[in-house]
Design a protein around this motif. Sequence first.
Motif, PDB file in Angstrom:
ATOM      1  N   GLU A  25       0.679  -1.259   0.031  1.00  0.00           N
ATOM      2  CA  GLU A  25      -0.172   0.394   0.514  1.00  0.00           C
ATOM      3  C   GLU A  25       0.911   1.597  -0.050  1.00  0.00           C
ATOM      4  O   GLU A  25       0.548   2.907  -0.553  1.00  0.00           O
ATOM      5  N   ASP A  26       1.532   1.316   0.600  1.00  0.00           N
ATOM      6  CA  ASP A  26       3.332   2.689   0.548  1.00  0.00           C
ATOM      7  C   ASP A  26       3.356   2.748  -0.574  1.00  0.00           C
ATOM      8  O   ASP A  26       3.533   4.114  -0.853  1.00  0.00           O
ATOM      9  N   PHE A  27       3.844   1.954  -1.172  1.00  0.00           N
ATOM     10  CA  PHE A  27       4.315   2.680  -2.647  1.00  0.00           C
ATOM     11  C   PHE A  27       3.328   2.517  -3.377  1.00  0.00           C
ATOM     12  O   PHE A  27       2.919   3.811  -4.671  1.00  0.00           O
ATOM     13  N   LEU A  28       2.212   1.902  -3.771  1.00  0.00           N
ATOM     14  CA  LEU A  28       0.710   2.056  -4.398  1.00  0.00           C
ATOM     15  C   LEU A  28       0.809   3.412  -4.197  1.00  0.00           C
ATOM     16  O   LEU A  28       0.824   3.979  -4.832  1.00  0.00           O
ATOM     17  N   ARG A  29       0.832   3.601  -2.763  1.00  0.00           N
ATOM     18  CA  ARG A  29       0.509   5.464  -2.620  1.00  0.00           C
ATOM     19  C   ARG A  29       1.589   6.854  -3.567  1.00  0.00           C
ATOM     20  O   ARG A  29       0.589   7.790  -4.063  1.00  0.00           O
ATOM     21  N   ILE A  47       3.962  -4.069 -15.062  1.00  0.00           N
ATOM     22  CA  ILE A  47       3.346  -3.400 -15.783  1.00  0.00           C
ATOM     23  C   ILE A  47       1.877  -3.767 -15.656  1.00  0.00           C
ATOM     24  O   ILE A  47       0.557  -2.741 -15.513  1.00  0.00           O
ATOM     25  N   ASN A  48       0.936  -5.230 -16.169  1.00  0.00           N
ATOM     26  CA  ASN A  48      -0.101  -5.651 -15.473  1.00  0.00           C
ATOM     27  C   ASN A  48      -0.241  -5.546 -14.090  1.00  0.00           C
ATOM     28  O   ASN A  48      -1.277  -4.934 -13.677  1.00  0.00           O
ATOM     29  N   LEU A  49       0.223  -5.448 -13.248  1.00  0.00           N
ATOM     30  CA  LEU A  49       0.271  -5.688 -11.254  1.00  0.00           C
ATOM     31  C   LEU A  49      -0.174  -4.018 -11.116  1.00  0.00           C
ATOM     32  O   LEU A  49      -1.267  -4.033 -10.722  1.00  0.00           O
ATOM     33  N   ILE A  50       0.435  -2.960 -12.106  1.00  0.00           N
ATOM     34  CA  ILE A  50       0.371  -1.675 -11.520  1.00  0.00           C
ATOM     35  C   ILE A  50      -0.592  -1.113 -12.552  1.00  0.00           C
ATOM     36  O   ILE A  50      -1.072  -0.452 -12.195  1.00  0.00           O
ATOM     37  N   VAL A  51      -1.493  -1.744 -13.205  1.00  0.00           N
ATOM     38  CA  VAL A  51      -2.465  -1.339 -14.506  1.00  0.00           C
ATOM     39  C   VAL A  51      -3.627   0.366 -13.678  1.00  0.00           C
ATOM     40  O   VAL A  51      -3.515   1.004 -14.338  1.00  0.00           O
ATOM     41  N   ASP A  52      -4.270  -0.708 -12.505  1.00  0.00           N
ATOM     42  CA  ASP A  52      -5.258   0.330 -12.246  1.00  0.00           C
ATOM     43  C   ASP A  52      -4.455   1.392 -11.811  1.00  0.00           C
ATOM     44  O   ASP A  52      -5.043   1.913 -10.262  1.00  0.00           O
ATOM     45  N   VAL A  53      -3.439   1.545 -10.603  1.00  0.00           N
ATOM     46  CA  VAL A  53      -3.160   2.243 -10.207  1.00  0.00           C
ATOM     47  C   VAL A  53      -2.148   3.288 -10.830  1.00  0.00           C
ATOM     48  O   VAL A  53      -2.418   4.611 -10.516  1.00  0.00           O
TER      49      VAL A  53
END
Length: 176
Positions: A25-29, A47-53
Amino acid sequence: MGKRSNFEKIPKDFYGTTDPKALPEDFLRFISCKNYGEPCCGNGDLINLIVDVSYCVWASDVEVRPVGRQKDAMDLTEEDLSMCDVIITNPPFTRSVLLPMIDHFISLKPTWLLLPADMMHNKYFSSYMDKCSVVISVGRLKWFKDSPHTSTDNFAWYYWTKDPMDMRMTQFYGRT
């Protein structure tokens, strides 16, 4: 692969980032709503893991892959990454390849790299830690999608910028 592994190393450190635990979560933020470049994209797993963020506007790999362009990461220019806010990648961990990449990437854009957590404790890495402003602990990851096993090493996201204001004490985020 790891220092305690019996497995033979995959050429060019080609390990896909398929484990969703690589994105705490900290990274995604930190990366939310950023346009980024992925210069070691492999098959596009990260890329596929991060696509929603976050949105990948530049992807490349040293070899022809199903995703991105074929371009050596060391040949990237500011022009290539002109639409990117940051670089986000899981680079090769081999020291002779990794250290020049870090130098090159941070000369172009703020840079997030997924690396073994232990690197920060190595003497050869101390000058890089002096410039690193954020470390986010990830823990052990699966590098093979269908494997029941995780790695024997812990991993973390490391963040660098070329802005001297960001070169103060490193902020550490533990696992949550």
